[in-house]
Design a protein around this motif. Structure first.
Motif, PDB file in Angstrom:
ATOM      1  N   ILE A 173     -38.642 -38.743   1.397  1.00  0.00           N
ATOM      2  CA  ILE A 173     -38.298 -37.825   0.320  1.00  0.00           C
ATOM      3  C   ILE A 173     -38.912 -38.350  -0.975  1.00  0.00           C
ATOM      4  CG2 ILE A 173     -36.437 -36.758  -1.012  1.00  0.00           C
ATOM      5  CD1 ILE A 173     -34.615 -37.207   1.401  1.00  0.00           C
ATOM      6  N   LEU A 174     -39.620 -37.468  -1.680  1.00  0.00           N
ATOM      7  CA  LEU A 174     -40.242 -37.806  -2.953  1.00  0.00           C
ATOM      8  C   LEU A 174     -39.435 -37.176  -4.088  1.00  0.00           C
ATOM      9  CD1 LEU A 174     -42.684 -38.893  -4.662  1.00  0.00           C
ATOM     10  CD2 LEU A 174     -43.710 -36.614  -4.334  1.00  0.00           C
ATOM     11  N   ASN A 175     -39.138 -37.969  -5.137  1.00  0.00           N
ATOM     12  CA  ASN A 175     -38.391 -37.479  -6.297  1.00  0.00           C
ATOM     13  C   ASN A 175     -39.186 -37.727  -7.568  1.00  0.00           C
ATOM     14  OD1 ASN A 175     -35.530 -36.716  -5.329  1.00  0.00           O
ATOM     15  ND2 ASN A 175     -35.899 -38.708  -4.359  1.00  0.00           N
ATOM     16  N   LEU A 176     -39.269 -36.700  -8.410  1.00  0.00           N
ATOM     17  CA  LEU A 176     -39.888 -36.815  -9.719  1.00  0.00           C
ATOM     18  C   LEU A 176     -38.942 -36.214 -10.746  1.00  0.00           C
ATOM     19  CD1 LEU A 176     -43.454 -35.465  -8.823  1.00  0.00           C
ATOM     20  CD2 LEU A 176     -42.814 -37.864  -9.085  1.00  0.00           C
ATOM     21  N   GLY A 177     -38.936 -36.755 -11.943  1.00  0.00           N
ATOM     22  CA  GLY A 177     -38.073 -36.182 -12.961  1.00  0.00           C
ATOM     23  C   GLY A 177     -38.413 -36.656 -14.348  1.00  0.00           C
ATOM     24  N   GLY A 178     -37.996 -35.867 -15.330  1.00  0.00           N
ATOM     25  CA  GLY A 178     -38.159 -36.231 -16.728  1.00  0.00           C
ATOM     26  C   GLY A 178     -36.998 -35.676 -17.533  1.00  0.00           C
ATOM     27  N   LYS A 179     -36.623 -36.375 -18.604  1.00  0.00           N
ATOM     28  CA  LYS A 179     -35.476 -35.939 -19.397  1.00  0.00           C
ATOM     29  C   LYS A 179     -35.649 -36.381 -20.838  1.00  0.00           C
ATOM     30  CE  LYS A 179     -31.456 -37.902 -18.649  1.00  0.00           C
ATOM     31  NZ  LYS A 179     -30.149 -38.247 -18.031  1.00  0.00           N
ATOM     32  N   TYR A 180     -35.155 -35.535 -21.759  1.00  0.00           N
ATOM     33  CA  TYR A 180     -35.188 -35.856 -23.185  1.00  0.00           C
ATOM     34  C   TYR A 180     -33.803 -35.635 -23.763  1.00  0.00           C
ATOM     35  CZ  TYR A 180     -35.994 -35.413 -28.204  1.00  0.00           C
ATOM     36  OH  TYR A 180     -35.914 -35.560 -29.566  1.00  0.00           O
ATOM     37  N   ASN A 181     -33.353 -36.582 -24.601  1.00  0.00           N
ATOM     38  CA  ASN A 181     -32.050 -36.458 -25.241  1.00  0.00           C
ATOM     39  C   ASN A 181     -32.172 -36.723 -26.732  1.00  0.00           C
ATOM     40  OD1 ASN A 181     -29.391 -38.174 -26.187  1.00  0.00           O
ATOM     41  ND2 ASN A 181     -28.855 -36.423 -24.923  1.00  0.00           N
ATOM     42  N   TYR A 182     -31.570 -35.827 -27.515  1.00  0.00           N
ATOM     43  CA  TYR A 182     -31.505 -35.968 -28.963  1.00  0.00           C
ATOM     44  C   TYR A 182     -30.047 -36.005 -29.357  1.00  0.00           C
ATOM     45  CZ  TYR A 182     -31.860 -34.726 -33.933  1.00  0.00           C
ATOM     46  OH  TYR A 182     -31.754 -34.698 -35.305  1.00  0.00           O
ATOM     47  N   SER A 183     -29.624 -37.067 -30.048  1.00  0.00           N
ATOM     48  CA  SER A 183     -28.230 -37.212 -30.443  1.00  0.00           C
ATOM     49  C   SER A 183     -28.158 -37.548 -31.922  1.00  0.00           C
ATOM     50  CB  SER A 183     -27.546 -38.320 -29.620  1.00  0.00           C
ATOM     51  OG  SER A 183     -26.210 -38.510 -30.049  1.00  0.00           O
ATOM     52  N   GLY A 184     -27.600 -36.621 -32.712  1.00  0.00           N
ATOM     53  CA  GLY A 184     -27.390 -36.849 -34.133  1.00  0.00           C
ATOM     54  C   GLY A 184     -25.898 -36.978 -34.434  1.00  0.00           C
ATOM     55  N   PHE A 185     -25.520 -37.968 -35.248  1.00  0.00           N
ATOM     56  CA  PHE A 185     -24.106 -38.198 -35.540  1.00  0.00           C
ATOM     57  C   PHE A 185     -23.979 -39.019 -36.818  1.00  0.00           C
ATOM     58  CE2 PHE A 185     -25.752 -41.565 -32.925  1.00  0.00           C
ATOM     59  CZ  PHE A 185     -25.260 -42.736 -33.495  1.00  0.00           C
ATOM     60  N   ASN A 186     -22.806 -38.958 -37.457  1.00  0.00           N
ATOM     61  CA  ASN A 186     -22.562 -39.766 -38.642  1.00  0.00           C
ATOM     62  C   ASN A 186     -21.550 -40.869 -38.340  1.00  0.00           C
ATOM     63  OD1 ASN A 186     -20.416 -37.846 -38.411  1.00  0.00           O
ATOM     64  ND2 ASN A 186     -19.854 -38.208 -40.535  1.00  0.00           N
ATOM     65  N   TYR A 187     -21.651 -41.970 -39.074  1.00  0.00           N
ATOM     66  CA  TYR A 187     -20.696 -43.078 -38.957  1.00  0.00           C
ATOM     67  C   TYR A 187     -19.498 -42.740 -39.855  1.00  0.00           C
ATOM     68  CZ  TYR A 187     -24.583 -45.698 -36.871  1.00  0.00           C
ATOM     69  OH  TYR A 187     -25.625 -46.112 -36.068  1.00  0.00           O
ATOM     70  N   TYR A 188     -18.590 -41.929 -39.314  1.00  0.00           N
ATOM     71  CA  TYR A 188     -17.502 -41.421 -40.138  1.00  0.00           C
ATOM     72  C   TYR A 188     -16.287 -42.348 -40.155  1.00  0.00           C
ATOM     73  CZ  TYR A 188     -15.103 -39.847 -35.870  1.00  0.00           C
ATOM     74  OH  TYR A 188     -14.460 -39.795 -34.652  1.00  0.00           O
ATOM     75  N   GLY A 189     -16.351 -43.482 -39.499  1.00  0.00           N
ATOM     76  CA  GLY A 189     -15.208 -44.378 -39.400  1.00  0.00           C
ATOM     77  C   GLY A 189     -14.751 -44.932 -40.742  1.00  0.00           C
ATOM     78  N   LEU A 190     -13.475 -45.269 -40.828  1.00  0.00           N
ATOM     79  CA  LEU A 190     -12.897 -45.830 -42.044  1.00  0.00           C
ATOM     80  C   LEU A 190     -13.555 -47.169 -42.353  1.00  0.00           C
ATOM     81  CD1 LEU A 190     -10.637 -45.644 -44.223  1.00  0.00           C
ATOM     82  CD2 LEU A 190      -9.209 -46.974 -42.643  1.00  0.00           C
ATOM     83  N   PRO A 191     -14.237 -47.314 -43.495  1.00  0.00           N
ATOM     84  CA  PRO A 191     -14.940 -48.582 -43.791  1.00  0.00           C
ATOM     85  C   PRO A 191     -13.973 -49.678 -44.208  1.00  0.00           C
ATOM     86  CG  PRO A 191     -15.199 -47.026 -45.602  1.00  0.00           C
ATOM     87  CD  PRO A 191     -14.483 -46.278 -44.507  1.00  0.00           C
ATOM     88  N   ILE A 192     -14.266 -50.897 -43.792  1.00  0.00           N
ATOM     89  CA  ILE A 192     -13.499 -52.080 -44.200  1.00  0.00           C
ATOM     90  C   ILE A 192     -14.489 -53.151 -44.640  1.00  0.00           C
ATOM     91  CG2 ILE A 192     -11.509 -51.639 -42.707  1.00  0.00           C
ATOM     92  CD1 ILE A 192     -12.643 -53.563 -40.679  1.00  0.00           C
ATOM     93  N   ASN A 193     -14.053 -54.026 -45.541  1.00  0.00           N
ATOM     94  CA  ASN A 193     -14.944 -55.064 -46.064  1.00  0.00           C
ATOM     95  C   ASN A 193     -14.107 -56.267 -46.477  1.00  0.00           C
ATOM     96  OD1 ASN A 193     -16.860 -56.649 -47.385  1.00  0.00           O
ATOM     97  ND2 ASN A 193     -17.937 -54.871 -48.210  1.00  0.00           N
ATOM     98  N   ASN A 194     -14.192 -57.337 -45.707  1.00  0.00           N
ATOM     99  CA  ASN A 194     -13.377 -58.522 -46.014  1.00  0.00           C
ATOM    100  C   ASN A 194     -13.975 -59.375 -47.125  1.00  0.00           C
ATOM    101  OD1 ASN A 194     -15.560 -59.511 -44.594  1.00  0.00           O
ATOM    102  ND2 ASN A 194     -14.382 -61.096 -43.560  1.00  0.00           N
ATOM    103  N   MET A 195     -15.176 -58.986 -47.596  1.00  0.00           N
ATOM    104  CA  MET A 195     -15.801 -59.734 -48.695  1.00  0.00           C
ATOM    105  C   MET A 195     -15.563 -59.053 -50.038  1.00  0.00           C
ATOM    106  SD  MET A 195     -17.110 -62.214 -47.032  1.00  0.00           S
ATOM    107  CE  MET A 195     -18.174 -62.951 -48.270  1.00  0.00           C
ATOM    108  N   SER A 196     -14.790 -57.997 -50.048  1.00  0.00           N
ATOM    109  CA  SER A 196     -14.614 -57.230 -51.271  1.00  0.00           C
ATOM    110  C   SER A 196     -13.139 -57.026 -51.565  1.00  0.00           C
ATOM    111  CB  SER A 196     -15.320 -55.874 -51.151  1.00  0.00           C
ATOM    112  OG  SER A 196     -15.022 -55.056 -52.260  1.00  0.00           O
TER     113      SER A 196
END
Length: 592
Positions: A173-196
């Motif tokens: 059995i011969l298998n061929l394939g191709g795939k493309y993925n585009y993922s856009g997202f923001n870093y919406y997490g609550l920011p923390i900073n122990n140096m500030s």
């Protein structure tokens, strides 16, 4: 707190006795359904096309899965690494499989949640199969932080498209394939900073929570394998993956690109009728294109390296038993140069009618490549390389039984040992204009885990399908010699991110021929993370109930409505990244 926890357990018990699910989903639905895997089980394994056959075959109840999605926008849309041929239809509604060539699923709901899936079989014969597919997941809505009284906009735009071809020769059995993925997202997490010493309001304005990071993946595959009954079996798979981050830690800095060449193989031969000897393996090479600061200083820290696994094995089959004896020998080159060996054994025996006692023990390398890490945690530091995780042992013993009509169960227990395990924790610092809450991985951590659980399934005619799965995990961790924060061999208070108890209960009820009502409940308890100053923080339990109602008008058209997080629970997958509360989505499914 005790009363709240008791309520959660009561909900789980009630659902376990009343809720339903399917046995095994096909590959299409695995790609489209949300997979709640808190533990990192994403690394591709060495393919073994000639698996040990279980005698007798214990069939799980074959039921039709009603795809019930979670609020999945913080998870990777496509956790499957292998390119698979897609069947048509059966997405979101209970349409029976038909010979039509294509399917279309479209849905929209609150928070601008939009889902879309399309697939079409260009060729579908015994010898040739050619299909194309597209998938879309997006959201753009405000969500409340758990730690403070404030809202944030969580954005996601995931798109995947591909083409697959398979040709069946007389002996291969011969298998061929191709795939493309585009993922856009923001870093919406609550920011923390122990140096500030800045108040939270100033940290919120300082962090970049608006810019969309973009991850892109290009995959290509070619493979050939002999049919499983061949006297001499062979399998050769060649894969190429190009994975890139658009940005580094801010929109002013470019991100790295990772090139992966992956070769899998398996060769084996029969002798003495019921015995087989062979060797499998995988060779991966990772190469990087790294951007630099304007002054020429490296912006990212990645090193080219190779990872090799060799797996010699011997198999023998009896009248009602099977045994596999082998080993995995694993090498990593480069800065993380290491050698690991693990068993690769499996055995099963029929101890009663349709009842099998089984044992398996193996190990593996988790590559922790940039691509594979993005499938587990898209918010991970795009400039950081993680050392490969070496799993010395993953052993399990269990009992499967399908003797009772419509009822199937699997009771199991096991133990895991890993070196350089990757535990995600939130970043502790960021500069003006940078992404404020990306994840880092603690380095130099070894873990061990005892686990035990049961998986129960019941199907009654075409009316009721039930599944209840529960797993108890006892994780232990310690700092190894590679840890740079102090003395080694000290114990961790918690193994961060790993739940102690997981319960997953599903139900599908079909009161009339064309109507299906599904419930899904998921519980994950005792998850901790680490904040600055070595402070341990307990995350809210994941406690989510989802409802879906689907109606099939005919073999062409169906419609459904989903209510996710029906209990409107507040929880976060990672610290500072809240999930959506109750949300409603409606959609249609078309076979053509």
């Amino acid at each position: 707190m005790k009363t709240k926890y008791q309520k959660v357990l009561c909900v789980a018990v009630l659902l376990g006795s009343a809720v339903t699910v399917s046995a095994q989903e096909d590959e299409t639905k695995k790609k489209l359904d949300r997979e709640m895997t808190l533990e990192r089980e994403y690394a591709p394994t060495v393919q073994d096309a000639n698996k040990v056959n279980t005698l007798p075959q214990i069939k799980e109840p074959q039921v039709t899965k009603r795809a019930i999605s979670y609020s999945s926008f913080t998870l990777a849309t496509d956790p499957e690494k292998q390119i698979a041929l897609l069947p048509s239809g059966n997405i979101m509604t209970q349409m029976d499989y038909n010979k039509r060539r294509g399917y279309l699923n479209v849905a929209a709901g609150m928070h601008l949640n939009i889902n879309g899936d399309f697939g079409y079989h260009i060729l579908s014969t015994e010898k040739d199969k050619l299909n194309v597919f597209l998938s879309h997941r997006s959201t753009n809505g405000n969500i409340d932080y758990i730690q403070i009284e404030d809202q944030v906009k969580a954005k996601l735009n995931d798109n995947t498209g591909g083409i697959n071809y398979a040709h069946t020769f007389e002996k291969a059995i011969l298998n061929l394939g191709g795939k493309y993925n585009y993922s856009g997202f923001n870093y919406y997490g609550l920011p923390i900073n122990n140096m500030s010493s800045l108040p939270v309001e100033d940290l919120l304005s300082k962090a970049d929570r608006e810019t969309n990071q973009v991850n892109q993946t290009i995959q290509a595959k070619i493979g050939i394998e002999a049919k499983e009954d061949a006297a001499f079996f062979y399998l050769i798979d060649l894969d190429y993956i190009n994975f890139s981050h658009k940005y580094g830690l801010s929109k002013e800095l470019d991100g790295p690109t990772e090139h992966t060449l992956d070769a899998k193989f398996d060769f084996s031969a029969f002798f003495n009728g019921n015995q087989r000897v062979g060797v499998g393996g995988q060779v991966e090479y990772f190469a990087y294109n790294l951007p630099t600061y304007p002054a020429g200083v490296p912006n990212c820290a990645f090193a080219n390296h190779a990872e090799v696994t060799l797996s010699p094995y011997y198999k023998i089959a009896g009248e009602n038993w099977n045994v596999k004896l082998g080993a995995n020998v694993m090498f990593v080159t480069g800065e993380d140069n290491s050698f690991t060996a693990s068993p690769n054994i499996a055995a099963d025996v029929e101890v009663a009618d349709k009842t099998v006692l089984y044992l398996k023990a193996d190990g593996r390398l988790y590559s922790n490549s940039a691509y594979e890490t993005s499938l587990v945690n898209r918010y991970f530091n795009p400039t950081e390389e993680i050392a490969p995780t070496r799993e010395w042992l993953n052993g399990q013993v269990g009992l499967k039984c399908g003797a009772a009509p419509g009822f199937w169960f699997d009771v199991f227990a096991g133990y895991k040992i890993r070196s350089s395990d990757a535990l995600f924790v939130p970043s502790f610092t960021f500069n003006e204009g940078e992404f404020g809450n990306y994840s880092n991985a603690l380095s130099g951590i070894d873990t061990k885990a005892f686990f035990a659980g049961a998986n129960l399934k019941y199907s009654y005619q075409n009316f009721l399908d039930i599944q209840l799965k529960g797993v108890y995990n006892s994780w232990k961790g310690n700092y190894n010699d590679e840890w740079e924060g102090g003395s080694s061999n000290a114990d961790l208070t918690y193994v961060y991110g790993r739940p102690k108890v997981e319960i997953n209960a599903d139900v599908t009820v079909k009161p009339i021929d064309k109507l299906a009502i599904g419930l899904n409940y998921y519980l994950a308890t005792d998850r901790y993370t680490r904040l600055f100053a070595m402070e341990d923080y307990k995350l809210n339990n994941i406690n989510e109930l989802n409802l879906q109602v689907g109606y099939t008008f005919n073999d062409t058209f169906g419609a459904y409505i989903k209510v996710n997080n029906l209990l409107n629970q507040q929880y976060e997958m990672y610290y500072g990244y809240p999930m959506q509360g109750i949300n409603i989505m409606g959609g249609v499914n078309i076979n053509f």
